[in-house]
Scaffold this motif. Structure first.
Motif, mmCIF file in Angstrom:
data_model
loop_
_atom_site.group_PDB
_atom_site.id
_atom_site.type_symbol
_atom_site.label_atom_id
_atom_site.label_comp_id
_atom_site.label_asym_id
_atom_site.label_seq_id
_atom_site.Cartn_x
_atom_site.Cartn_y
_atom_site.Cartn_z
ATOM 1 N N LYS A 174 0.847 -1.192 0.000
ATOM 2 C CA LYS A 174 0.000 0.000 0.000
ATOM 3 C C LYS A 174 0.876 1.233 0.000
ATOM 4 O O LYS A 174 2.028 1.180 0.441
ATOM 5 N N ALA A 197 0.758 3.706 1.904
ATOM 6 C CA ALA A 197 1.122 4.134 3.252
ATOM 7 C C ALA A 197 2.116 3.160 3.852
ATOM 8 O O ALA A 197 2.125 1.990 3.537
ATOM 9 N N GLY A 198 2.903 3.672 4.749
ATOM 10 C CA GLY A 198 3.776 2.805 5.513
ATOM 11 C C GLY A 198 5.094 2.535 4.818
ATOM 12 O O GLY A 198 5.205 2.659 3.611
ATOM 13 N N PRO A 199 6.079 2.189 5.607
ATOM 14 C CA PRO A 199 7.391 1.938 5.037
ATOM 15 C C PRO A 199 7.410 0.600 4.297
ATOM 16 O O PRO A 199 6.691 -0.320 4.632
ATOM 17 N N HIS A 214 13.737 -3.502 7.043
ATOM 18 C CA HIS A 214 12.374 -3.013 7.171
ATOM 19 C C HIS A 214 12.143 -2.604 8.618
ATOM 20 O O HIS A 214 12.404 -3.376 9.531
ATOM 21 N N LEU A 215 11.666 -1.406 8.808
ATOM 22 C CA LEU A 215 11.428 -0.891 10.152
ATOM 23 C C LEU A 215 12.674 -1.012 11.018
ATOM 24 O O LEU A 215 12.599 -1.337 12.199
ATOM 25 N N GLN A 237 14.880 -3.264 10.901
ATOM 26 C CA GLN A 237 15.292 -4.634 11.175
ATOM 27 C C GLN A 237 15.740 -5.289 9.877
ATOM 28 O O GLN A 237 15.095 -5.127 8.840
#
Lengths: 252, 383, 431
Positions: free
Chosen positions: A82, A84-86, A112-113, A115
Motif C-alpha cells: 500500500k 502508506a507505511g514503510p 524493514h522498520l 530490522q
C-alpha cells in the motif's frame, strides 16, 4: 586474500534499533578486526575466524556481483504494498556485500522498520546458516518459526531469528518452501532449534531433515491437522481425537 | 557435561538391566505433581535415584494463543498475552504493545514510558518473589513462600489500584496507556520500595547462608555459558552462567537507556548462582523504580494511534527482557485490522529445553531443584 | 469379689510399676491411660504444629473450626474416618492392609517402657532401652511393606529411602545411647543399667543430667541423638521419604482415609517416643529441675505447684483471647467456646493444687514438659530448614555421625574408667 581482513565488519551495524554502545553490553564491545577473543563476558568458544573463513573465498570468486534486484521475484508479500507505511528497502552493510558477492541472487538482503533480514533460497539455507553461525558469530538462535501464505505457490516462509552477542545485532533469515518440501534441520547448529522445529512441525507440518526426534510437541500425538495453517478451520477441531481420548462429544 | 547438541532422545521403551537384574526405572513426574509448577509432565529414566535422562511432555495448557491472534484485531489480542506468563502479565503486555507500536511506527509518549517501566519492574519483582517462594518450597523450605507472597501482595495492590486487575492486568495499550496514574501512585510506589528493601534482606537471611540450602543448590544443575547460548537459554539463567547480557542494556527498549542499573551475573551457572542473580536483580529493579518514580514527566499518556489499527504490510520482531528471559513477538501484518501471524518467542519454553542437559547424572531431588530454578510458567510454555 | 478388690488395692502400696509388680489390673489401666494420653497428645500436637508453623509463617493457621481452630484436629479426624478407603487395583491387598498396623503397633508398643515417673510406667524392663530401640525400628518394616504393596513408583522410592535412612541413622543413634548407658555405671557398685527407670535414677544419684556429664561428651552424644532422632522419624529437614515436592507423599502416597491417618498417628507417636528416649537418657526424665540442690519442703511445694500455675496461665491466655474476640453476634458461640475451654484449663490447674493430685502429677508434668520442648524443636526445624538430598543425608549419617559416635563411645569409656586406668598404669610402673 583481501576479503579476510575486511569481512568481519567494523563495530555494530548501523541500522539495528538504537545501537547500544553502553559499556555493559557484551556484544557492544568494539570488535577487534578478527572478532575472536575480545569478550570478557561471552563464553563463545569461537575458533579464530580466519581458519574457517579460508573455505569460503573460492566460492566468492565465482559469481559475478550482480546488480541488486530492486523487487526480487521471491518477495515475501504477494499483495502490492500500500502506499502508506514503510516498505522493505535493500539492506547494505559489509556483511551483506560479502554474501551478495558469494551467492548473488540466491540471497536478498532487506531492511524493514530498522530490522534486517535475508531472503534466502531454500537450497542455500544450510550453507548460509552455517556461515552466519561460524563466521559471523550469530551464535544464538533466538527463534525459529514459520508463516503460512496459502495463496502463494511456495506456501511457507520459514524464519530464523538470529542474534550475535559480539556484534549485538539481530537478523532474520527467511526462506520460502512449498507444502511438503523439507528444510534441513538446524539442530546441529543450535541445540535450541530442537523444540522450536518440533513446534513448527506441530503447527505447520513442515518437516525438518535430520531432526533427532521430530514429533508433535504441544498437541497430542494423534492430532490431525496443523492448526496454524491458514486453511485449518478453528471451528472444526479434531473432534475425533477429543471423542476417543477425552470421551466428550466435542472440544467446543 | 554433555554437549547439548549430541543429546539423544530418551529411549523409554527398553529399560536396561543395571545391577543384580534390577531394571532401570521409568517414572512419570506430573502432569499432576506438586513440584512441576503447573501441568508439566517429566518422564524420568532413573537408575536408582540417578537420572539417566528425562523427557518433558508439554502442551497440557495449550490454548492456541497464536491462532487466536489471527482471528482478533490488534487491540483485541492485547489482553490475551497476559494469559501466557500470568505471573508477569505486565511484561507480556509491554512486549506486545511495543511490537505493534513498532509496526505502526509510533512511539509511546515519555510519561507513558516511565509508568510502563515502573509497572514492568514491579512485575519483575513480583515474578521473582513468586519464583523464590516456590523454588524454596520445592527444596523443602516452606517458610520463604509465605514471606514472599506477603510482600508480593503489596505489588498486586498497586496494580489493582492502577488498572483494576491484580494478575492479568492488561495495563498497557498500543500507543501508550489507557489510565493516568492514580492519585498517590508515586507515593505508593515509593512506599513499596522502602517497604520491600528490608524484606529482600529477610529472604536472604533465611536462605543465602543456610548450610542445607547451600548444599542443595551449589553445583546443582550446572550449565555453562556456551551451552546456555547454544540452547537459547536467556534471562537470569544465562546471566548466572556468566554471560552478561540483558536486553534492557544490549538493545534498550522502552526508555531503559535513561536508567542507571547493573546486570548481575554469576560465575558457575549452578542453582545457587541463579538464586543470587535473581536476588540481585530484584534490588536492581528497585533501583530502576526509584529513578523512574523520581523522573516521571508530565504530558500525554497516549500517542496518536488510529481507532481502527491497520498497520502497513510488513513484519517485525521485537523482544524485551521479561523476568524469565527474552520474550519476543514476531508479528506479520497484511495491512488488515487483524495480525496475519503472531509468533511469541516464550522464554520459559526455550529455557525448559535445557532441563534435560542440566539434570543428567543428577539425583531426583535435583530435578525438582532445577525445574524450580528455571522459573518456568506453564502458561507460557504451552501458550 | 473381695479378693479382686484386695488384688487391686495391693498394688497401691507398691513402689514398683504395675508391670514389674505383676498387677494386671493396674497394668491394663495404665495401658489405657497411656493410649488415651498419647492420642490426646497427637491431636494436640497436630493443632499446635499447624498453629505454631502458621505463626512462624506470618499467617493465622486454622481459625474457623472452633475458637482459634481448636476443634480442627477433631474435624480432620472425622474427615479422615469418613473418607473413602481406596486400595489401588494393582496393590497387594493383604500387605497393603497390614502395613499401617505394623507401623502403628511399633509406634505404640514402645510406650510400654517409657517412664513418666518412678512408678508411672506400664512396666519396667531391665532391657528397657534396648526394647525401645528395637521395637521402634520395627516401623521400618511397615513402611517398606507399605511402599512395596502399593505397587507404584513413588511409594517404592519413598519406602527405599525411608528404610535406608532409618537403618543408617539407627547405628549412630545406638552409639549415642550406649555412651549414655556407660554413664549409668558410674556408681559404687560399678553396675550400669538398661532399665529406663534405672537410667533416670542414675542421673538423680549422680546429681547431674547426663547432658552435662563429662562436658562436652554428654552434649555431643545428645547432639548425635537429637539429629538421628529427627532422621529416624522422617521429619524435616530429613523428610525425604515423604518429600512432598519430589515424591508427592512418599510411602503413603496411595493410602487414604483411615489407613493414612494411622500413618499420621504413628509418625507423631514415634516423634513423642524418640523424644521420650532423649528426655530419659539425657535430660533427667521425670526429675524436676535441681532435685538434689534445691531440696526441702519449701522447694518441693514451689516446684509441685508449677503444673497448676502452668494450667492456670493457659486458662488465662484463653480468657485474654476471649476478651479480644470480635463482639459480633456471629462470634458468640466461638467466644463462649473459648471461655469454656479456658475454664476447663483453669479448673484442671486448680485441681492440680490439691495435695493428693499435686504429689502424683509432678513427675508426669515435668516429663511431658520436656517432651513438649522437643516437639517444639521439631516444628521449628520444619519451619526453618530446607530438605536434605538423599546422598547428603547418607553422608551426614555415615561419614559424620557414625565416626563421631564411635569416638565418643571410646572417649566416654576412657573418661569413665580414668581412675582404674590410672591405677593400672601406676601398677605397671611400680612393678
Amino acid at each position: 586474500m583481501p576479503d579476510e581482513t575486511k569481512s568481519p565488519p567494523p563495530p555494530p551495524p548501523e541500522n539495528e534499533k538504537p545501537t547500544a554502545d553502553k559499556p555493559a553490553t557484551p556484544g557492544g564491545v568494539k570488535s577487534t578486526p578478527s572478532g575472536s577473543v575480545q569478550s570478557e563476558t561471552t563464553t563463545t568458544p569461537s575458533k579464530p575466524s580466519p581458519s574457517s573463513e579460508t573455505s569460503t573465498p573460492p566460492k566468492a570468486a565465482a559469481p559475478a556481483t550482480p546488480a541488486k534486484p530492486a523487487a526480487p521475484a521471491a518477495a515475501g508479500h504477494p499483495a502490492p504494498p500500500k502506499p502508506a507505511g514503510p516498505v522493505p528497502t535493500p539492506w547494505d552493510s559489509p556483511l551483506v556485500a560479502k554474501y551478495k558477492r558469494e551467492y548473488g541472487t540466491g540471497i536478498n538482503p532487506l531492511t524493514h522498520l530498522g530490522q534486517n533480514y535475508f531472503e534466502v533460497d531454500r537450497s542455500l539455507i544450510p550453507e548460509i546458516l552455517q556461515l552466519l553461525r561460524d563466521d559471523e558469530k550469530f551464535d544464538y538462535c533466538v527463534d525459529l518459526t514459520a508463516v503460512h501464505y496459502p495463496k502463494r505457490e511456495k506456501q511457507f516462509d520459514v524464519v530464523w531469528v538470529l542474534y550475535s552477542f559480539q556484534r549485538n545485532e539481530r537478523i532474520r533469515v527467511k526462506t520460502q518452501i512449498a507444502d511438503g518440501e523439507t528444510v534441513p534441520s538446524s539442530v546441529p547448529l543450535w541445540a535450541t532449534c530442537n523444540w522450536l522445529e518440533r513446534e513448527v512441525y506441530d503447527m505447520f507440518g513442515i518437516k525438518f531433515d535430520g531432526h533427532p526426534d521430530l514429533k508433535r510437541i504441544l498437541l497430542p500425538d494423534g492430532w490431525k491437522g496443523f492448526p496454524l495453517r491458514k486453511d485449518y478451520g478453528i471451528l472444526q477441531q479434531d473432534n475425533e481425537w477429543v471423542q476417543i481420548n477425552l470421551g466428550i462429544e466435542s472440544g467446543q | 557435561m554433555t554437549d547439548p547438541r549430541s543429546l539423544s532422545p530418551l529411549d523409554l521403551e527398553t529399560p536396561d538391566k543395571t545391577f543384580l537384574d534390577a531394571n532401570e526405572l521409568v517414572i512419570n513426574m506430573g502432569p499432576q505433581h506438586p513440584a512441576t509448577h503447573g501441568v508439566l509432565r517429566v518422564i524420568l529414566r532413573l537408575d536408582g535415584e540417578k537420572v539417566l535422562g528425562l523427557e518433558c511432555v508439554i502442551g497440557y495448557l495449550h490454548r492456541g494463543v497464536e491462532k487466536i491472534a489471527e482471528n482478533r484485531t490488534y487491540t483485541m489480542f492485547n489482553p490475551y498475552v497476559d494469559r501466557m506468563d500470568y505471573v508477569a502479565a505486565v511484561s507480556n503486555g509491554l512486549g506486545y504493545c511495543e511490537a505493534v507500536e513498532k509496526l505502526l511506527s509510533v512511539e509511546a509518549p515519555p510519561r507513558a514510558q516511565y509508568i510502563r517501566v515502573i509497572l514492568t519492574e514491579l512485575n519483575r519483582i513480583a515474578s521473582h518473589q513468586l519464583w523464590l517462594g516456590t523454588h524454596a518450597l520445592d527444596i523443602g523450605a516452606i517458610t520463604p513462600l509465605f514471606y514472599t507472597f506477603r510482600d508480593r501482595e503489596e505489588i498486586l495492590k498497586i496494580f489493582e489500584k492502577y488498572c483494576g486487575a491484580r494478575l492479568t492486568t492488561h495495563a498497557f495499550r498500543i500507543g501508550g496507556l489507557q489510565y493516568e496514574a492514580y492519585d498517590g501512585f508515586e507515593s505508593d510506589v515509593r512506599n513499596f520500595v522502602s517497604f520491600v528493601k528490608p524484606k529482600i534482606d529477610e529472604y536472604e537471611e533465611l536462605l543465602t547462608t543456610n548450610r542445607i540450602w547451600l548444599e542443595r543448590t551449589k553445583g546443582v544443575g550446572v550449565i555453562s555459558g556456551k551451552d546456555a547460548i547454544a540452547l537459547g537459554v536467556t534471562g537470569p539463567v544465562l546471566r548466572a552462567s556468566g554471560v552478561k547480557w540483558d536486553i534492557r542494556k544490549a538493545q534498550p527498549y522502552a526508555n531503559y537507556k535513561n536508567f542507571d542499573f547493573e546486570i548481575p551475573t554469576g560465575e558457575n551457572g549452578d542453582t545457587y548462582d541463579r538464586y543470587i542473580v535473581r536476588m540481585m536483580e530484584m534490588r536492581q529493579s528497585l533501583r530502576i523504580i526509584e529513578q523512574a518514580v523520581a523522573g516521571i514527566p508530565e504530558g500525554p499518556i497516549m500517542a496518536k494511534v488510529p481507532k481502527v489499527m491497520k498497520p502497513p504490510v510488513g513484519e517485525v520482531y521485537h523482544s524485551i527482557e521479561a523476568p524469565k528471559g527474552e520474550l519476543g513477538y514476531f508479528i506479520v501484518s497484511d495491512g488488515s485490522t487483524q495480525p496475519y501471524r503472531v509468533r511469541v518467542r516464550p522464554p520459559s519454553f526455550v529455557n525448559l529445553q535445557a532441563l534435560d542437559v542440566m539434570c543428567r547424572d543428577q539425583l531426583v531431588a535435583d530435578v525438582i531443584a532445577v525445574i524450580g530454578t528455571l522459573d518456568i510458567v506453564l502458561g507460557e510454555v504451552d501458550r | 469379689m473381695h479378693a479382686l478388690v484386695q488384688y487391686i488395692e495391693s498394688y497401691l502400696s507398691s513402689d514398683k510399676t504395675p508391670g514389674a509388680a505383676g498387677n494386671f489390673f493396674w497394668a491394663t489401666v495404665y495401658v489405657l491411660l497411656v493410649f488415651v494420653g498419647l492420642s490426646i497428645a497427637v491431636i494436640a500436637m497436630n493443632w499446635l504444629e499447624r498453629k505454631i508453623l502458621a505463626h512462624m509463617q506470618v499467617r493465622l493457621g486454622p481459625m474457623r473450626v472452633g475458637p482459634h481452630g481448636l476443634l480442627q484436629p477433631i474435624a480432620d479426624a472425622l474427615k479422615l474416618l469418613l473418607k473413602e478407603d481406596i486400595i489401588p487395583d494393582g496393590a497387594d491387598k493383604v500387605v497393603f492392609w497390614i502395613a499401617p498396623f505394623i507401623v502403628v503397633l511399633a509406634a505404640f508398643t514402645v510406650f510400654v517402657v517409657v517412664p513418666f515417673g518412678p512408678t508411672h510406667a506400664i512396666t519396667d524392663m531391665n532391657i528397657g532401652i534396648l526394647f525401645m530401640l528395637g521395637v521402634s525400628s520395627l516401623s521400618v518394616l511397615g513402611i517398606v511393606t507399605a511402599g512395596w504393596a502399593s505397587n507404584s513408583h513413588y511409594p517404592l522410592i519413598g519406602a527405599l529411602r525411608s528404610s535406608a535412612q532409618m537403618v543408617s541413622y539407627e547405628v549412630a543413634m545406638g552409639l549415642a545411647v550406649v555412651s549414655a548407658i556407660l554413664m549409668t555405671s558410674l556408681n559404687e557398685s560399678k553396675t550400669g543399667t538398661l532399665s529406663m527407670i534405672g537410667i533416670v535414677q542414675a542421673q538423680f544419684d549422680q546429681h547431674e543430667w547426663f547432658l552435662f556429664k563429662f562436658f562436652p561428651l554428654g552434649i555431643i552424644a545428645f547432639g548425635i541423638f537429637a539429629i538421628a532422632m529427627v532422621a529416624e522419624t522422617n521429619r524435616a529437614p530429613f523428610d525425604l521419604p515423604e518429600a512432598e515436592s519430589e515424591l508427592t507423599a512418599g510411602f503413603h502416597t496411595e493410602y487414604s482415609g483411615f489407613r493414612w491417618s494411622l500413618f499420621f498417628l504413628a509418625e507423631y507417636s514415634a516423634m513423642i517416643a524418640v523424644s521420650s528416649i532423649a528426655v530419659t537418657l539425657w535430660i533427667g526424665g521425670w526429675l524436676r529441675p535441681f532435685p538434689n540442690l534445691l531440696q526441702g519442703s519449701t522447694w518441693d511445694l514451689a516446684f509441685s505447684s508449677v503444673p497448676g500455675i502452668t494450667f492456670l496461665l493457659l486458662g488465662a491466655i484463653c480468657f485474654y483471647n476471649t476478651a479480644r474476640m470480635p463482639k459480633h453476634p456471629l462470634f458468640k458461640i466461638q467466644t463462649l467456646g473459648l471461655a469454656g475451654f479456658g475454664a476447663v484449663l483453669a479448673l484442671i490447674g486448680l485441681m492440680m493444687f490439691l495435695p493428693p493430685v499435686r504429689e502424683r502429677v509432678g513427675d508426669i508434668f515435668w516429663f511431658s514438659a520436656k517432651v513438649a520442648g522437643f516437639m517444639y524443636l521439631y516444628i521449628w526445624y520444619r519451619g526453618t530448614f530446607p530438605r536434605y538430598r538423599f546422598d547428603q543425608l547418607m553422608k551426614v549419617g555415615w561419614k559424620v555421625l557414625l565416626p563421631t559416635g564411635l569416638a565418643l563411645l571410646i572417649l566416654t569409656a576412657v573418661v569413665g574408667m580414668r581412675a582404674e586406668l590410672l591405677a593400672q598404669v601406676k601398677q605397671v610402673f611400680q612393678r
